[in-house]
Design a protein around this motif. Structure first.
Motif, short mmCIF file in Angstrom:
data_model
loop_
_atom_site.label_atom_id
_atom_site.label_comp_id
_atom_site.label_asym_id
_atom_site.label_seq_id
_atom_site.Cartn_x
_atom_site.Cartn_y
_atom_site.Cartn_z
N ALA A 19 -22.87 4.86 50.45
CA ALA A 19 -22.55 4.86 52.10
C ALA A 19 -21.08 4.49 52.15
N LYS A 20 -20.51 3.60 51.45
CA LYS A 20 -19.04 3.21 51.80
C LYS A 20 -18.09 4.20 51.11
N ASN A 21 -18.39 4.90 49.99
CA ASN A 21 -17.76 5.88 49.39
C ASN A 21 -17.91 7.05 50.44
N ALA A 22 -18.96 7.39 50.94
CA ALA A 22 -18.92 8.68 51.91
C ALA A 22 -17.93 8.46 52.97
N GLY A 23 -17.96 7.07 53.58
CA GLY A 23 -17.29 6.71 54.80
C GLY A 23 -15.85 6.68 54.48
N ALA A 24 -15.32 6.45 53.37
CA ALA A 24 -13.93 5.89 53.13
C ALA A 24 -13.15 7.12 53.33
N ALA A 25 -13.28 8.19 53.42
CA ALA A 25 -12.36 9.31 53.38
C ALA A 25 -12.27 9.83 55.23
N GLN A 26 -13.43 9.18 55.82
CA GLN A 26 -13.43 9.51 57.09
C GLN A 26 -12.93 8.58 58.34
N GLY A 28 -13.75 9.20 61.47
CA GLY A 28 -14.98 8.87 62.50
C GLY A 28 -16.38 8.73 61.57
N LEU A 29 -17.38 9.19 61.97
CA LEU A 29 -18.57 9.12 61.69
C LEU A 29 -18.49 10.29 60.43
N PRO A 30 -19.25 9.60 59.22
CA PRO A 30 -19.33 10.80 58.24
C PRO A 30 -20.34 12.05 58.64
N PRO A 31 -19.87 13.13 58.15
CA PRO A 31 -20.65 14.50 58.55
C PRO A 31 -21.98 14.68 58.06
N VAL A 32 -23.01 13.75 58.45
CA VAL A 32 -24.44 13.67 58.08
C VAL A 32 -25.05 14.90 57.89
N LEU A 68 -22.70 -0.03 58.73
CA LEU A 68 -22.50 1.01 57.58
C LEU A 68 -23.62 1.92 57.75
N PHE A 69 -24.87 1.17 57.44
CA PHE A 69 -26.16 2.07 57.32
C PHE A 69 -26.31 2.91 58.67
N SER A 70 -25.99 2.54 59.75
CA SER A 70 -26.14 3.09 61.06
C SER A 70 -25.49 4.45 61.02
N THR A 71 -24.03 4.36 60.32
CA THR A 71 -23.02 5.72 60.39
C THR A 71 -23.88 6.88 59.33
N ILE A 72 -24.83 6.45 58.45
CA ILE A 72 -25.48 7.56 57.56
C ILE A 72 -26.82 7.65 58.13
N LEU A 73 -27.16 7.36 59.28
CA LEU A 73 -28.43 7.69 59.81
C LEU A 73 -28.71 9.22 60.10
#
Length: 200
Positions: A19-26, A28-32, A68-73
């Protein structure tokens, strides 16, 4: 929860790292919504009706981890998942995944704009894209929900619900008198005005 036994602390740690890696380049919110990784089973994470996150029956006491987890929900149908580019795990949500815990009011009447802060510190402007809906509660009252994003909602606290009622007014909606509240030019109906008058 077929695969739950295979996912222990290593599963949670791995998910946290992903999750940290997925959001590192974003910014805003990750494009889940663009990610469709393989389903890797269920993880023993539960979001209680008061917004508390539990892992294996114990509250997650680190707000930064919950954030962090809420951003990949992600929600698909009636099920909720935590999603990264490489895996998707199922979690349980008792009611809504978020709580609306604070409300900011700007302007009055037709110029009123309501914004809500969630329990993970996101601010959501209540408008046509992020509306309010009201459902019958078990006790006979109403429970308000705010659309946060995609198919994810926040349950509005009881205290804020009373604030919304205090701001409420009657309007005709499709030929029927309704009681509701306006924000950003949109009227969100709570209930039939006759029922509201009878309850007062």
């Amino acid at each position: 929860m077929a695969n739950q036994g295979q996912r222990t602390d290593r599963g949670l740690d791995g998910l946290t790292a992903a999750a940290k890696n997925a959001g590192a380049a974003q910014k805003g919110l990750p494009p889940v919504h663009l990610w469709n990784p393989p389903f890797c089973g269920d993880l023993d994470i539960r979001i209680a009706s008061d917004g508390t996150w539990f892992y294996m029956g114990t509250p997650i006491g680190r707000p930064a981890l919950v954030r962090l987890f809420s951003t990949i929900l992600k929600r698909e149908g009636d099920k909720h998942f935590l999603v990264t580019p490489v895996e998707k795990v199922g979690i349980r949500v008792d009611d809504a995944p978020f709580m609306a815990v604070e409300m900011l009011k700007e302007g009055e009447g037709n110029h009123r704009v309501l914004s809500f802060r969630t329990n993970v510190d996101d601010w959501v402007r209540c408008d046509v894209a992020h509306g309010l809906r009201f459902e019958q509660a078990v006790d006979g009252g109403l429970t308000p929900y705010l659309h946060v994003r995609s198919d994810l909602w926040a349950k509005v606290t009881r205290a804020l619900y009373y604030d919304l009622v205090d701001m409420g007014e009657e309007r005709m909606v499709d030929g029927q008198a309704m009681f509701g509240v306006e924000s950003d030019g949109e009227f969100f109906a709570m209930a039939d005005a006759e029922q509201v008058r009878a309850a007062l």
